[in-house]
Design an enzyme around this catalytic site. Sequence first.
Site, PDB file in Angstrom:
ATOM      1  N   ASP A 208     -19.937 -19.506 -30.247  1.00 33.60           N
ATOM      2  CA  ASP A 208     -18.806 -20.385 -29.963  1.00 33.60           C
ATOM      3  C   ASP A 208     -19.263 -21.779 -29.520  1.00 33.60           C
ATOM      4  O   ASP A 208     -18.944 -22.224 -28.425  1.00 33.60           O
ATOM      5  CB  ASP A 208     -17.956 -19.711 -28.866  1.00 33.60           C
ATOM      6  CG  ASP A 208     -16.720 -20.508 -28.511  1.00 33.60           C
ATOM      7  OD1 ASP A 208     -16.147 -21.149 -29.400  1.00 33.60           O
ATOM      8  OD2 ASP A 208     -16.342 -20.495 -27.317  1.00 33.60           O
ATOM      9  N   GLU A 450     -24.355 -11.541 -25.231  1.00 39.38           N
ATOM     10  CA  GLU A 450     -23.296 -10.755 -25.874  1.00 39.38           C
ATOM     11  C   GLU A 450     -23.633 -10.272 -27.274  1.00 39.38           C
ATOM     12  O   GLU A 450     -22.859 -10.494 -28.219  1.00 39.38           O
ATOM     13  CB  GLU A 450     -21.993 -11.553 -25.903  1.00 39.38           C
ATOM     14  CG  GLU A 450     -21.436 -11.862 -24.549  1.00 39.38           C
ATOM     15  CD  GLU A 450     -20.052 -12.522 -24.623  1.00 39.38           C
ATOM     16  OE1 GLU A 450     -19.610 -12.855 -25.718  1.00 39.38           O
ATOM     17  OE2 GLU A 450     -19.437 -12.680 -23.565  1.00 39.38           O
ATOM     18  N   TYR A 503     -13.399 -12.053 -19.433  1.00 41.05           N
ATOM     19  CA  TYR A 503     -12.301 -13.032 -19.515  1.00 41.05           C
ATOM     20  C   TYR A 503     -10.978 -12.329 -19.257  1.00 41.05           C
ATOM     21  O   TYR A 503     -10.099 -12.273 -20.115  1.00 41.05           O
ATOM     22  CB  TYR A 503     -12.340 -13.738 -20.881  1.00 41.05           C
ATOM     23  CG  TYR A 503     -13.518 -14.683 -20.940  1.00 41.05           C
ATOM     24  CD1 TYR A 503     -13.401 -15.979 -20.442  1.00 41.05           C
ATOM     25  CD2 TYR A 503     -14.752 -14.260 -21.412  1.00 41.05           C
ATOM     26  CE1 TYR A 503     -14.484 -16.839 -20.436  1.00 41.05           C
ATOM     27  CE2 TYR A 503     -15.848 -15.119 -21.406  1.00 41.05           C
ATOM     28  CZ  TYR A 503     -15.702 -16.403 -20.923  1.00 41.05           C
ATOM     29  OH  TYR A 503     -16.772 -17.256 -20.898  1.00 41.05           O
ATOM     30  N   GLU A 539     -20.187 -15.096 -16.733  1.00 41.34           N
ATOM     31  CA  GLU A 539     -19.148 -15.969 -17.313  1.00 41.34           C
ATOM     32  C   GLU A 539     -17.791 -15.471 -16.855  1.00 41.34           C
ATOM     33  O   GLU A 539     -17.577 -14.254 -16.760  1.00 41.34           O
ATOM     34  CB  GLU A 539     -19.154 -15.939 -18.849  1.00 41.34           C
ATOM     35  CG  GLU A 539     -20.310 -16.628 -19.514  1.00 41.34           C
ATOM     36  CD  GLU A 539     -20.224 -16.608 -21.047  1.00 41.34           C
ATOM     37  OE1 GLU A 539     -19.104 -16.533 -21.589  1.00 41.34           O
ATOM     38  OE2 GLU A 539     -21.292 -16.652 -21.671  1.00 41.34           O
TER      39      GLU A 539
HETATM   40  C1  BDP Z   1     -18.086 -15.804 -24.221  1.00 40.56           C
HETATM   41  C2  BDP Z   1     -19.286 -16.434 -24.907  1.00 40.56           C
HETATM   42  C3  BDP Z   1     -19.229 -17.960 -24.865  1.00 40.56           C
HETATM   43  C4  BDP Z   1     -17.853 -18.427 -25.299  1.00 40.56           C
HETATM   44  C5  BDP Z   1     -16.814 -17.838 -24.352  1.00 40.56           C
HETATM   45  C6  BDP Z   1     -15.404 -18.299 -24.686  1.00 40.56           C
HETATM   46  O1  BDP Z   1     -20.464 -15.992 -24.298  1.00 40.56           O
HETATM   47  O2  BDP Z   1     -20.238 -18.500 -25.686  1.00 40.56           O
HETATM   48  O3  BDP Z   1     -17.757 -19.807 -25.354  1.00 40.56           O
HETATM   49  O4  BDP Z   1     -16.865 -16.444 -24.502  1.00 40.56           O
HETATM   50  O5  BDP Z   1     -14.776 -17.654 -25.516  1.00 40.56           O
HETATM   51  O6  BDP Z   1     -17.874 -14.509 -24.633  1.00 40.56           O
HETATM   52  O7  BDP Z   1     -14.945 -19.293 -24.146  1.00 40.56           O
END
Ligand code: BDP
Length: 645
Positions: A208, A450, A503, A539
């Site tokens: 991404d 990932e 997330y 993250e």
């Molecule tokens: C994570 C990835 C990262 C993406 C992020 C996203 O590690 O590179 O930019 O998601 O979706 O899973 O913002």
Amino acid sequence: MAAAGGVLVFRLSCLFAAFAAACPLDAGMLFPRESSSRERKELSGLWSFRADMSPSRNQGFLGAWYKQRLAETGPVIDMPVPASYNDITQDPKLRDFIGWVWYERETVVPTRWIADEGTRIVLRVGSAHYYSVVWVNGVKVTEHKGGHLPFEAEIGDVLRKDPTQPCRITIAVNNTLSLDTLPPGSIKHMTDRTKYPDGYFVQSIFFDFFNYAGIHRSVLLYTTPKAYVDDITVVTSFLDNTGLVQYKVSVRGASSAALSVTLMDKNGRCVASSSEPAGVLKVIDVNLWWPYLMHENPGYLYSMEVRLKAADGKSEDVYALPVGIRTVSVTSTQFLINNKPFYFHGVNKHEDSDIRGKGFDWPLVVKDFNLLKWLGANSFRTSHYPYAEEILQMCDRHGIVVIDECPGVGIKDILSFGNASLTHHLVVMDELVRRDKNHPSVVMWSVANEPAAEMPPADFYFKTVIQHTKALDPTRPVTFVTDSNYARDKGAPYVDVICVNSYLSWYHDSGHVELIALQLNTQFENWYGKYKKPIIQSEYGADTVPGLHSDPPVMFTEEYQNIVLKNYHKVFDEKRKQYVIGELIWNFADFMTSQGVLRVVGNKKGVFTRQRQPKAAAFILKERYWRLANDTGRLPPWTKYPCSF
Ligand code: BDP
């Protein structure tokens, strides 16, 4: 006490022996520094440039564009180096170009470099994405696979063939990714002629961020004498107030040579010395290297000056390596720096900015460090590839702790777990450890982000990469970064620290921030319950378009980003008393990605915009990080929260 000291030196020696012996690459990759014996000539600036737009992308090789001046084989444009080429012109074909581009620069080399046969002239490229071939005056001098890491070639012989010629450097760079490159990608040829014209193809990537390409870091020439310091490895430790610097110097170009190794403190005073190529330097009343906000004097660096006198007594080589004395270790619940618990309160970044793309840019680097300090961040992860050496040098000096990640991002296809991929992944780890092993700021290696680790070959693949990395460097922990899918835990048995991305309330249960606490708690308990290893939330975040507001919060507004962060933070505060050892926000700043329905001109999960202006979340994070620094660090009174920024 003497016995304990002996045991420590012995342990350090064993670790070091493994470290110094493991790297299979045949030469060092010391950062090119000026010294009384070494000169540098920067080749940053304008280069001539042409993208090979021919259908096969092979016209440049067929027409041997490297044999004469690039302008003689077709039209050229100005291209700045370092910079990605993608955003420099108004041409959409160049922004999205896939294939070979050609760079050329002519320079004049000082006569004394050529005249003195005892001078090695080295051409060094800081990084070029992805595959590079380099010629000097039409003679091929090297090629290199992989972006983000430096490569070099000795070019003295070529230049001396005809000293009347200027030095014409041609670099062809190809950004095509395949299933065994790192990161992987694939080319799709579109064959439905009702939809796509003849020869139409696109590159699919599984990560991404925009696949920026070109010469991303500086190109330079530097010199050394014929007998030179090729590599230095240091491993540090301490006992009470005595610092121990175990070192090894590799020399090339001389069968016998006299060495002097001097360790100097910040004021240039010699604190230890030796004349051996390997040994342990003892530093009485050591100033340890400490992270930012953990000590009133973070980032303390000694300078290790190595002087090499060739046997003929004529030439001398001098190289000065900054050295920070510190230890790193991991228990089942803690990350220790200098035997004190360290809590990562930091960010994930990208090398990314307007116009330059991934091109190195000092104003951006310094601005980012000022923002990190403003935020109270003590660490970052080099998501998802190694950053410029100059950035790591800043981290060393400012005490910013680094998780150093290789470009193992987007390993999603089963074919990317094959032999060719694995072999290349190991070479990339060799190159990364060789380049970054001496940085005190680097405290952990990350071998991937990932991957589709639920696939059957993943277990063998990651076991091999992780064990290889540990053999290369037994002094630092190793991680691989997994996503919240618990099935993807294949690397976990082999790593020292579990890094998890999630997330919650974003990619699933969208909008339901009330579920974050429950789901995050489950995530942590699952991972810790199974592996009993410390965990970093590597993250978490939410896309936020600056200036969008809503109360109650809805997705994409500044209020939503705030509430996601606050919900995560409540759980972090519980779990950091147990086994959670850090939190890294996704992301420090907005960054460019491929176009797609999930992205509004790039990924907007930054707490700063791409232009480095704060969104509301930056202030939430700043308040939290300074409070955490107060709780977990040892701040001098003048930095106590609320800080004076
Ligand atoms: C994570 C990835 C990262 C993406 C992020 C996203 O590690 O590179 O930019 O998601 O979706 O899973 O913002």
